[in-house]
Write a protein that holds these residues in place. Structure first.
Motif, PDB file in Angstrom:
ATOM      1  N   GLY A   4      -5.279  -9.170  -3.921  1.00 55.87           N
ATOM      2  CA  GLY A   4      -6.438 -10.036  -3.808  1.00 55.87           C
ATOM      3  C   GLY A   4      -7.692  -9.214  -3.579  1.00 55.87           C
ATOM      4  N   GLU A   5      -8.817  -9.898  -3.505  1.00 57.13           N
ATOM      5  CA  GLU A   5     -10.078  -9.188  -3.291  1.00 57.13           C
ATOM      6  C   GLU A   5     -10.303  -8.834  -1.827  1.00 57.13           C
ATOM      7  OE1 GLU A   5     -13.562 -11.426  -4.261  1.00 57.13           O
ATOM      8  OE2 GLU A   5     -12.727 -13.318  -3.525  1.00 57.13           O
ATOM      9  N   ARG A   6      -9.491  -9.421  -0.943  1.00 53.95           N
ATOM     10  CA  ARG A   6      -9.536  -9.085   0.481  1.00 53.95           C
ATOM     11  C   ARG A   6      -8.107  -8.897   0.969  1.00 53.95           C
ATOM     12  NH1 ARG A   6     -12.808 -13.143  -0.505  1.00 53.95           N
ATOM     13  NH2 ARG A   6     -11.243 -14.683   0.103  1.00 53.95           N
ATOM     14  N   ASP A   7      -7.913  -7.932   1.868  1.00 57.05           N
ATOM     15  CA  ASP A   7      -6.575  -7.689   2.399  1.00 57.05           C
ATOM     16  C   ASP A   7      -6.706  -6.965   3.722  1.00 57.05           C
ATOM     17  OD1 ASP A   7      -3.864  -6.720   2.872  1.00 57.05           O
ATOM     18  OD2 ASP A   7      -3.478  -7.185   0.772  1.00 57.05           O
TER      19      ASP A   7
ATOM     20  N   GLY B 108       0.778  -1.229   0.000  1.00 62.53           N
ATOM     21  CA  GLY B 108       0.000   0.000   0.000  1.00 62.53           C
ATOM     22  C   GLY B 108       0.806   1.272   0.000  1.00 62.53           C
ATOM     23  N   PRO B 109       0.101   2.398   0.115  1.00 64.02           N
ATOM     24  CA  PRO B 109       0.731   3.707  -0.049  1.00 64.02           C
ATOM     25  C   PRO B 109       1.565   4.173   1.131  1.00 64.02           C
ATOM     26  CG  PRO B 109      -1.594   3.963   0.492  1.00 64.02           C
ATOM     27  CD  PRO B 109      -1.363   2.490   0.290  1.00 64.02           C
ATOM     28  N   ALA B 110       1.280   3.657   2.315  1.00 58.78           N
ATOM     29  CA  ALA B 110       1.958   4.142   3.522  1.00 58.78           C
ATOM     30  C   ALA B 110       1.997   2.996   4.535  1.00 58.78           C
ATOM     31  CB  ALA B 110       1.244   5.380   4.070  1.00 58.78           C
TER      32      ALA B 110
ATOM     33  N   PRO C 146      -9.936  -0.885  -0.719  1.00 59.28           N
ATOM     34  CA  PRO C 146     -10.265   0.473  -1.189  1.00 59.28           C
ATOM     35  C   PRO C 146      -9.067   1.427  -1.134  1.00 59.28           C
ATOM     36  CG  PRO C 146     -12.015  -0.356   0.214  1.00 59.28           C
ATOM     37  CD  PRO C 146     -10.884  -1.339   0.319  1.00 59.28           C
ATOM     38  N   LEU C 147      -8.173   1.219  -0.183  1.00 61.42           N
ATOM     39  CA  LEU C 147      -6.964   2.046  -0.106  1.00 61.42           C
ATOM     40  C   LEU C 147      -6.052   1.760  -1.298  1.00 61.42           C
ATOM     41  CD1 LEU C 147      -5.587   4.068   1.896  1.00 61.42           C
ATOM     42  CD2 LEU C 147      -4.342   2.111   2.813  1.00 61.42           C
TER      43      LEU C 147
END
Length: 296
Positions: A243-246, A143-145, A252-253
């Motif tokens: 994946g579709e879940r994390d 992710g971003p952060a 969404p992030l």
């Protein structure tokens, strides 16, 4: 923790030590099938992971025309590193390792960098230091952060455990809290020794890792700043795959990060934080399709 289906490289792949200007790194490498190599994929594992997390990707990516090189980073599994010097695992040091690996594997064909989870943040740091070697960057479940609050709590518990216990004792404590390696119905259907072999492989990998590496990279996961704007400014082709879940970085992030980057986006149905082991064939098709699109 990614749980690869096996620790045995597929036929045609070879495990060896990659020599670089920053030392040797344990890798599993597989040549592209056929006479024409479209490119090379340099694969970086995540926190507590290893090169074996990409084992199921080698064959389908080779069949798609891509050479693959999966790496144990410094202090991971079969690449030794200091056991008690956390400064050796600062993100800038690990990013410099990646650039050295890139120079060592570059064959003249496009070089595609893939980082899973922690590996994605190290990969991002590497391209921000020097994007020149790379034709693209794939952030896989990265992710971003910083990681989610629930995962920060887990990493902090691990840090505290490592301060009080050795790696073997921490492994036993973690296993007592974890769910089985596989669902009970899969374990029941497997040969009697198969589940034991899998757990033994995971334990061996854990015991070979550096505690200082886990503490330093765990801290980085808990404090990583948002560097999406810096990455977007490079205009390097980026693929955000998950994946579709994390539960480490909510999907969404990751969707929002892809928009901010102007990135290609893939969500692998039926996969969670490790699509490389949950749905490897689908993941390999998504990777090769993205790379093919860059040169098509």
């Amino acid at each position: 923790m990614s749980r690869p289906p096996t620790f045995t490289p597929p036929p045609g792949a070879r495990a060896h030590r990659l020599r670089t200007a920053r030392g040797g790194f344990a890798v599993i490498e597989m040549a592209a099938a056929g006479p024409a190599e479209k490119g090379t994929a340099l694969l970086l594992p995540g926190f507590t992971g290893s090169k074996e997390d990409f084992i199921a990707l080698h064959r389908p990516l080779a069949d798609a025309g891509y050479r693959t090189v999966a790496v144990d980073g410094r202090g991971q599994y079969e690449t030794p590193g200091p056991a008690d010097d956390e400064s050796a695992y600062a993100q800038a040091e690990l990013a410099a390792d990646v650039l050295a690996q890139a120079r060592a594997v570059h064959s003249g064909a496009p070089l595609h960098l893939v980082g899973h989870s922690l590996g994605g943040q190290i990969a991002r740091a590497a391209v921000l230091l020097d994007p020149a070697p790379f034709a693209s960057l794939t952030l896989m479940s990265s992710g971003p952060a910083r990681i989610s609050a629930s995962q920060r709590q887990r990493v902090e518990l691990l840090r505290d455990a490592l301060a009080a216990m050795d790696m073997a004792a921490v492994w036993e404590a973690v296993q007592a809290m974890e769910s089985p390696v596989r669902p009970p119905e899969e374990i029941a259907a497997a040969p009697l020794d198969e589940g034991l072999d899998e757990r033994a492989d995971l334990r061996r990998r854990w015991l070979a890792g550096s505690p200082a590496q886990l503490v330093a990279t765990g801290r980085a996961l808990c404090t990583e700043p948002d560097r999406v704007a810096e990455l977007a400014a490079l205009r390097l082709p980026v693929h955000v795959l998950s994946g579709e879940r994390d539960d480490t970085w909510p999907v969404p992030l990751l969707d929002d990060m892809a928009v901010r980057l102007g990135a290609h986006r893939t969500v692998v149905d039926g996969a969670e934080h490790s699509p490389n082991t949950d749905r490897p064939e689908v993941t390999a098709r998504a990777l090769s399709g993205f790379w093919d699109g860059l040169t098509g």
